[in-house]
Design a protein around this motif. Structure first.
Motif, mmCIF file in Angstrom:
data_model
loop_
_atom_site.group_PDB
_atom_site.id
_atom_site.type_symbol
_atom_site.label_atom_id
_atom_site.label_comp_id
_atom_site.label_asym_id
_atom_site.label_seq_id
_atom_site.Cartn_x
_atom_site.Cartn_y
_atom_site.Cartn_z
ATOM 1 N N ASN A 608 40.253 42.090 45.108
ATOM 2 C CA ASN A 608 39.000 42.452 45.757
ATOM 3 C C ASN A 608 37.892 42.759 44.751
ATOM 4 O OD1 ASN A 608 40.234 42.170 48.217
ATOM 5 N ND2 ASN A 608 40.634 44.349 48.505
ATOM 6 N N ALA A 609 38.209 43.500 43.713
ATOM 7 C CA ALA A 609 37.188 43.820 42.712
ATOM 8 C C ALA A 609 36.698 42.560 42.020
ATOM 9 C CB ALA A 609 37.757 44.803 41.694
ATOM 10 N N SER A 610 37.627 41.667 41.711
ATOM 11 C CA SER A 610 37.254 40.416 41.066
ATOM 12 C C SER A 610 36.395 39.554 41.988
ATOM 13 C CB SER A 610 38.528 39.655 40.671
ATOM 14 O OG SER A 610 38.234 38.358 40.214
ATOM 15 N N ALA A 611 36.753 39.513 43.280
ATOM 16 C CA ALA A 611 35.973 38.723 44.231
ATOM 17 C C ALA A 611 34.544 39.246 44.339
ATOM 18 C CB ALA A 611 36.651 38.750 45.604
ATOM 19 N N GLY A 612 34.407 40.566 44.385
ATOM 20 C CA GLY A 612 33.068 41.150 44.446
ATOM 21 C C GLY A 612 32.246 40.805 43.223
ATOM 22 N N ILE A 613 32.884 40.806 42.063
ATOM 23 C CA ILE A 613 32.185 40.474 40.823
ATOM 24 C C ILE A 613 31.744 39.015 40.844
ATOM 25 C CG2 ILE A 613 32.523 40.150 38.341
ATOM 26 C CD1 ILE A 613 34.385 42.644 38.509
#
Length: 849
Positions: A608-613
């Motif tokens: 999720n954090a990577s997708a947001g980035i």
């Protein structure tokens, strides 16, 4: 266009019941299509073909059981004590029920997982102790053997001196054989230890790397169960999430609180909540104050609400075929309400003025539709173009948001130029105040277009002061935008009383901030490896991942079917939306760890954090292109409308200033936390990733609306012979009341969404409300008049060659006014002598367009 709208207005006025009935029929059709074809809305924002989606697809294709979406259920004892055996059994019973829900492939047992982690760490520790003990025993045995050999050598030497060597040779040979046998055994044991030591060290390395990962808190009072779906997170239906939420809510475990994480607990935001209703109420009050009648104030609200209903239901009818992000229809409602009220107000205001000048009812309706309605169509088309241009970004959900917003604006335009004339005809003279009707009946007509002493231009000193202070103030407000970071909302941004926030808070407090956003890392090896080499590669690559700054834990979670790739779960030290986690993602993607065989692996990151980035990076990349497109479009449109070079430049520069200042306000409140309590921002974080580009499109269109309605009055006065600086004041005086009311209405509608519980809607509402506030009241009513005063006659300069090739768009319908005069015209009436020169149209003056 003006003549066509005039005819439409007169037709709607004469056939008002038919027009009203037709719109009600359209509404009924959209209700039917919505009920028949609407689908579920998604609360997840994704982009195709990003580094995250490619890694996620690789996990789904090559790693069994790791490609589906996931969420979590957080359990915490109410008194902070460790879970009792009975509580653990009830929690596990709930998890078993959750595993039976459709689309759920697995629900982990957090207690068993933690026991396994602890047991594994203990086994590694025991193994290392045994290894050390064994090595100690081997050293002792080797020392004994070495001592025995030395003793034999001493005995052999003594026997040789004594001449008894031959007698004791058999005994010495037997002893030597025993020592050789002992040495052979020690060598076998040493080889065995040397064979086991690397695997034991590799296990110890993995145990150390994973020590920061926990599913049960150290004090035993909180536990996190992972829920794995057999589809990606964005494909999990609302019904599945609702069923999970209901099972959790109904669990009723004594002494235990249960919270689903944001991935499960996310819900579709309400389209109209208390804040939005309050915004509409404020708009109604402004309308009543300006128009002075209940009927007049109700009319724009009725048309806007009906337009919102038609546009929203029509758009949502396609949600069964196209994936709609939950914020998409809310954006349509925002725009539909705001522009719907404003566009109707512009036509009503023009109609009221014409009635007070003695115009016939139907003729006045037609003229208002052909003049102000023409400007409404032009302004609305500008907004539509800006919104549709979002499709060129290549971001699917953003283009769809722009399209839905454009549909809402289109319906608002159609409502304004058809339904508004119909209802005006139905209302008749009652759109005027009673006192105004009485004056009209007594033959008292108003002629508010005359140049008077009130149009005295400002001084140059005042103009420079206003311009300087205004620009400096906007730049100061814009300063925080230099620190803007983009991201997506996580559980920390949800309302404090929501399950998503509670789940986030418990995990952050008990298990660390990073547990809310673990990363999935795939290491592609130079080639396939043997099964016996998997542990060595996991330890070698995992240790290098663990050495990266801000990594809390590294846990191996799988090997690809062909054993050419390894998968790890990496827990960062920071929260999912922190700068440190964003930096960690970038560092991992550039890391090329050395494998146990000496080659280099490449890393991919998902989660999720990577997708947001990835989403934020993509939108940040396309924002400059979109901004250049919008600014260029602004210049071309304004050159066409005002037939000037400098007016479009000043208007565009003003838009850029107000936009940057709006970005600064958004950053200060939602990222830095300035006045956060006032706006309900309890946890500052990155700015919503798609907010800058959405705000750019919408605020551009609205800025051009106000520029058009204010500056067109200035141009009209100048074209009729007023000196340039007098025309500036006259146009400002003529248009500021309606623009002020329109801006307050729009700000109220947008501001109503600031108090939404949804972390996605709140910053959008604030950004649009703050942007309109700055653009309407600072840029359009202060900076633009000051700049145009200083430019004087030069403001209307246009090269002759360009004047010849530009089409005559006649935005204000001046030709229509000349062919359908309300009366003999304001310039034929007595008026005060203007301050700077004669009012009569002078030779060479521009023709009103």
């Amino acid at each position: 266009m003006a003549e066509l709208l005039y005819r439409i207005g007169r037709f709607a006025a004469r056939r008002h019941w038919a027009v009203i009935g037709a719109w009600l029929a359209v509404l009924a059709v959209t209700v039917v299509t919505y009920l028949s074809f609407a689908g579920a809305l998604s609360s997840n924002i994704t982009l195709p073909d990003t580094p995250t989606t490619r890694v996620s697809q690789q996990l789904e294709d090559d790693f069994e059981g790791t490609g589906g979406g996931n969420g979590s259920i957080v359990a915490q004892t109410t008194d902070g004590s460790a879970f009792t055996a009975a509580q653990q059994r009830e929690v596990l019973a709930l998890l078993d029920r959750l595993e039976e829900v459709d689309s759920v492939s697995d629900v982990s047992d957090p207690f068993a997982t933690q026991d396994d982690l602890d047991a594994s760490a203990e086994r590694v520790a025991d193994g290392r102790r045994q290894l050390n003990d064994g090595l100690g025993q081997l050293r002792d045995a080797q020392a004994q053997i070495d001592g025995g050999r030395q003793l034999l050598e001493d005995q052999r030497a003594q026997a040789r001196r004594d001449g008894t060597l031959a007698a004791i040779r058999p005994q010495l040979e037997d002893a030597e054989q025993q020592l050789d046998d002992g040495q052979a055994e020690v060598d076998r044991q040493q080889a065995k230890v040397e064979e086991q030591a690397p695997r034991l060290e590799q296990g110890a390395t993995l145990s150390r790397l994973s020590s920061g990962f926990r599913t049960v808190s150290e004090d035993g009072s909180a536990a996190v169960a992972n829920v794995t779906f057999d589809v990606s997170t964005n494909e999990v239906t609302t019904e599945v999430k609702t069923e999970i939420e209901d099972l959790v809510a109904d669990a009723g475990i004594d002494g235990v609180d249960l919270y689903p994480s944001q991935d499960i607990a996310q819900t579709v935001p309400s389209i109209l909540g208390p804040g939005e209703v309050a915004g509409v109420v404020i708009a109604a009050i402004v309308l009543f104050v300006m128009l002075g009648t209940v009927l007049g104030a109700a009319l724009p609200l009725v048309t806007a609400l009906l337009g919102v209903g038609v546009a929203s239901l029509a758009s949502l009818s396609f949600s069964g075929m196209v994936e709609f992000v939950s914020v998409t229809p809310v954006l349509g409602v925002m725009l539909g309400l705001a522009v719907g009220i404003d566009y109707s107000l512009f036509i009503i205001n023009r109609h009221r003025r014409q009635l007070q000048q003695g115009a016939d009812l139907h003729e006045s309706i037609g003229l208002a539709n052909g003049t102000s309605g023409n400007a409404v169509v032009f302004a609305g088309v500008t907004v539509i173009v800006a919104l549709l241009a979002l499709n060129i970004t290549g971001v699917g959900f953003l283009g769809l948001m722009g399209t839905v917003g454009a549909v809402a604006v289109l319906v608002a335009i159609l409502m304004a130029v058809t339904l508004t004339p119909a209802i005006l005809s139905l209302v008749g003279p009652r759109v005027l105040r009673r006192r105004e009707r009485e004056r009209l009946a007594a033959g008292e007509l108003t002629h508010d277009a005359a140049i008077t002493d009130r149009d005295r231009p400002m001084s140059n000193t005042r103009a420079w002061t206003v311009l300087g202070l205004g620009v400096v103030a906007l730049l100061v407000v814009a300063a925080p935008a230099t620190q803007m970071r983009l991201g997506l909302p996580d559980g920390s941004t949800q309302p404090p009383d929501s399950a998503a926030y509670q789940a986030y808070d418990v995990q952050a407090e008990k298990l660390g901030e990073g547990s809310n956003g673990p990363l999935l890392v795939v290491a592609d090896l130079p080639g396939a490896i043997a099964e016996d080499d998997v542990l060595a590669e996991q330890a070698t690559v995992g240790e290098q991942i663990g050495d990266v700054w801000n990594v809390e834990a590294v846990v191996p979670i799988g090997v690809s079917e062909d054993r050419s790739a390894l998968a790890f779960q990496v827990v960062p030290e920071g929260s999912p939306s922190s700068e440190s986690t964003a930096e960690l993602v970038q560092n991992l993607r550039t890391l090329t760890p050395t494998t146990a065989s000496g080659g280099e692996a490449t890393l991919g990151v998902a989660g999720n954090a990577s997708a947001g980035i990835d989403i934020s990076d993509k939108l940040a990349d396309v924002l400059p292109t979109y901004l250049v497109l919008v600014v260029g479009l602004s210049l071309l449109i304004l050159v066409l409308v005002f037939r000037s070079i400098l007016v479009p430049i000043t208007a565009t520069l003003g838009f850029v200033l107000s936009l940057l200042a709006a970005f600064g306000g958004i950053t200060a409140i939602f990222q830095i936390g300035f006045l956060g309590d006032l706006f309900g921002v309890h946890t500052p974080g990155p700015v919503l990733s798609f907010l800058p580009i959405i705000a750019t499109g919408i605020l551009f269109g609205l800025a051009m609306d106000y520029q058009l309605f204010l500056v067109s009055g200035m141009r009209e006065a100048y074209a009729h012979g007023a000196p340039a600086r007098v025309a500036v004041q006259h146009g400002l005086r003529a248009g500021r009341s309606v623009v002020t009311a329109a801006a307050i209405i729009m700000i109220s509608v947008f501001a109503g969404f600031i108090f939404s519980h949804d972390a996605t809607i709140k910053p959008i509402g604030f950004g649009l409300a703050f942007g309109v506030l700055l653009d309407a009241f600072v840029v359009r009513m202060l900076l633009i008049p000051a700049a145009m005063h200083l430019l004087g006659e030069a403001a209307w300069w246009l090269p002759r060659w360009l004047d010849r090739i530009l089409p005559d768009v006649d935005v204000e319908g001046a030709k229509l006014e000349r062919s359908h005069p309300v009366h003999d015209g304001p310039h034929d009436e007595p008026h005060d002598e203007p301050v700077d020169g004669p009012v009569a149209e002078r030779p060479g003056a521009h023709v009103a367009r």
